[in-house]
Write a protein that holds these residues in place. Structure first.
Motif, mmCIF file in Angstrom:
data_model
loop_
_atom_site.group_PDB
_atom_site.id
_atom_site.type_symbol
_atom_site.label_atom_id
_atom_site.label_comp_id
_atom_site.label_asym_id
_atom_site.label_seq_id
_atom_site.Cartn_x
_atom_site.Cartn_y
_atom_site.Cartn_z
ATOM 1 N N PHE A 97 -7.116 2.361 -11.803
ATOM 2 C CA PHE A 97 -5.814 1.720 -11.923
ATOM 3 C C PHE A 97 -5.034 1.833 -10.619
ATOM 4 N N MET A 98 -4.187 0.838 -10.392
ATOM 5 C CA MET A 98 -3.248 0.888 -9.287
ATOM 6 C C MET A 98 -1.870 1.111 -9.893
ATOM 7 N N PHE A 99 -1.183 2.147 -9.429
ATOM 8 C CA PHE A 99 0.157 2.466 -9.884
ATOM 9 C C PHE A 99 1.121 2.106 -8.755
ATOM 10 N N ARG A 100 2.003 1.144 -9.018
ATOM 11 C CA ARG A 100 2.947 0.699 -7.987
ATOM 12 C C ARG A 100 4.347 1.209 -8.333
ATOM 13 N N PHE A 101 4.872 2.041 -7.447
ATOM 14 C CA PHE A 101 6.156 2.692 -7.658
ATOM 15 C C PHE A 101 7.272 1.914 -6.975
ATOM 16 N N GLU A 102 8.431 1.896 -7.615
ATOM 17 C CA GLU A 102 9.608 1.274 -7.008
ATOM 18 C C GLU A 102 10.421 2.303 -6.238
ATOM 19 N N ASN A 103 10.050 3.573 -6.350
ATOM 20 C CA ASN A 103 10.802 4.654 -5.737
ATOM 21 C C ASN A 103 9.827 5.614 -5.052
ATOM 22 N N GLU A 104 9.996 5.817 -3.757
ATOM 23 C CA GLU A 104 9.114 6.689 -2.962
ATOM 24 C C GLU A 104 9.171 8.133 -3.464
ATOM 25 N N ASP B 94 9.683 9.186 -6.537
ATOM 26 C CA ASP B 94 8.864 9.265 -7.746
ATOM 27 C C ASP B 94 7.385 9.357 -7.385
ATOM 28 N N LYS B 95 6.958 8.534 -6.451
ATOM 29 C CA LYS B 95 5.551 8.521 -6.039
ATOM 30 C C LYS B 95 5.137 9.887 -5.493
ATOM 31 N N ARG B 96 5.930 10.448 -4.613
ATOM 32 C CA ARG B 96 5.612 11.756 -4.004
ATOM 33 C C ARG B 96 5.577 12.862 -5.070
ATOM 34 N N ARG B 97 6.535 12.826 -6.002
ATOM 35 C CA ARG B 97 6.601 13.843 -7.059
ATOM 36 C C ARG B 97 5.373 13.767 -7.964
ATOM 37 N N VAL B 98 4.969 12.555 -8.326
ATOM 38 C CA VAL B 98 3.787 12.382 -9.186
ATOM 39 C C VAL B 98 2.526 12.844 -8.468
ATOM 40 N N LEU B 99 2.385 12.484 -7.204
ATOM 41 C CA LEU B 99 1.193 12.865 -6.441
ATOM 42 C C LEU B 99 1.104 14.387 -6.293
ATOM 43 N N VAL C 7 5.393 11.010 -19.659
ATOM 44 C CA VAL C 7 4.952 12.211 -18.949
ATOM 45 C C VAL C 7 5.494 12.284 -17.522
ATOM 46 N N TRP C 8 5.418 11.192 -16.784
ATOM 47 C CA TRP C 8 5.851 11.213 -15.387
ATOM 48 C C TRP C 8 7.372 11.187 -15.251
ATOM 49 N N ARG C 9 8.078 10.641 -16.221
ATOM 50 C CA ARG C 9 9.549 10.560 -16.224
ATOM 51 C C ARG C 9 10.111 10.095 -14.875
ATOM 52 N N THR C 10 9.634 8.949 -14.410
ATOM 53 C CA THR C 10 10.109 8.395 -13.148
ATOM 54 C C THR C 10 11.489 7.778 -13.331
ATOM 55 N N THR C 11 12.241 7.726 -12.240
ATOM 56 C CA THR C 11 13.578 7.135 -12.310
ATOM 57 C C THR C 11 13.529 5.616 -12.373
ATOM 58 N N ARG C 12 12.477 5.024 -11.828
ATOM 59 C CA ARG C 12 12.288 3.576 -11.862
ATOM 60 C C ARG C 12 10.937 3.273 -12.488
ATOM 61 N N VAL D 102 0.834 -1.202 0.000
ATOM 62 C CA VAL D 102 0.000 0.000 0.000
ATOM 63 C C VAL D 102 0.869 1.253 0.000
ATOM 64 N N ALA D 103 1.969 1.237 0.751
ATOM 65 C CA ALA D 103 2.861 2.398 0.824
ATOM 66 C C ALA D 103 3.521 2.694 -0.516
ATOM 67 N N GLU D 104 3.657 1.700 -1.380
ATOM 68 C CA GLU D 104 4.305 1.873 -2.683
ATOM 69 C C GLU D 104 3.333 2.309 -3.777
ATOM 70 N N CYS D 105 2.050 2.434 -3.483
ATOM 71 C CA CYS D 105 1.030 2.589 -4.523
ATOM 72 C C CYS D 105 0.294 3.912 -4.489
ATOM 73 N N LEU D 106 -0.220 4.257 -5.655
ATOM 74 C CA LEU D 106 -1.232 5.290 -5.802
ATOM 75 C C LEU D 106 -2.396 4.659 -6.545
ATOM 76 N N MET D 107 -3.596 5.040 -6.191
ATOM 77 C CA MET D 107 -4.785 4.598 -6.902
ATOM 78 C C MET D 107 -5.223 5.755 -7.779
ATOM 79 N N GLY D 108 -5.661 5.418 -8.989
ATOM 80 C CA GLY D 108 -6.064 6.472 -9.904
ATOM 81 C C GLY D 108 -7.294 6.100 -10.704
#
Length: 175
Positions: A52-59, A61-66, A35-40, A9-15
């Motif tokens: 959709f569930m978006f699961r990030f490998e990098n915290e 990246d997740k914070r920046r996208v949110l 568009v998001w240009r995440t590092t991972r 849950v901590a690695e995810c965003l719901m959209g």
């Protein structure tokens, strides 16, 4: 299990993509990467109804996208939020709970499993079963050998089943 659920849950965003047509994961994945240009890598799982569930490998990246929204896909708004809950039987990640199980091949496969809720966290809980709620879960099997879609046994196929009487495929109990 609760720790693993909390980590997921901590690695995810719901959209949700606010669009009247179905959004396909493949196209979304390509657009999000640009568009998001995440590092991972961001893993995307469709939960139906353009959710959709978006699961990030990098915290980071997740914070920046949110924080960086509002985002859109094909001119449709993407609404993002952090999920709540820890992935227990009431709040599973995605549409499914995935389990690896052992099956007694001499018995028909189960189509539904009923879980009885237990109150283990509440020391003051009484023995009253009135507040406990049974949870019925539809079972979907993956990676099975051939089995009978009529009676659910693994030892034969439906056309070899002694109970099968040329029913249409829609009438087969196991699909």
């Amino acid at each position: 299990m609760k720790e693993k659920g909390a980590k997921i849950v901590a690695e995810c965003l719901m959209g949700k993509i606010i669009h009247n047509r179905k959004v396909h994961v493949k196209g979304l994945r390509i657009a999000i990467k640009v568009v998001w240009r995440t590092t991972r890598e961001v893993k995307i799982e469709s939960l139906g109804d353009n959710i959709f569930m978006f699961r990030f490998e990098n915290e980071t990246d997740k914070r920046r996208v949110l924080a960086g929204g509002p985002w859109h896909f094909n001119r449709a708004l993407i609404v993002l939020t952090e999920p709540s809950g820890i992935g227990d039987a009431r709040e599973c990640i995605g549409k499914f709970v995935i389990l690896r199980i052992s099956v007694d091949i001499m018995k028909p496969l189960k189509k539904v499993v009923v879980l009885t809720q237990e109150d283990v966290d509440n020391e003051e809980a009484n023995d009253d079963d009135e507040d406990k709620e049974d949870i019925s879960i539809l079972v979907v099997y993956e990676k099975l050998p051939d089995f009978c879609f009529y009676c659910g046994c693994i030892e034969h196929q439906y056309k070899e089943c002694v109970y099968y009487k040329s029913q249409s495929k829609d009438e087969l109990a196991y699909g």
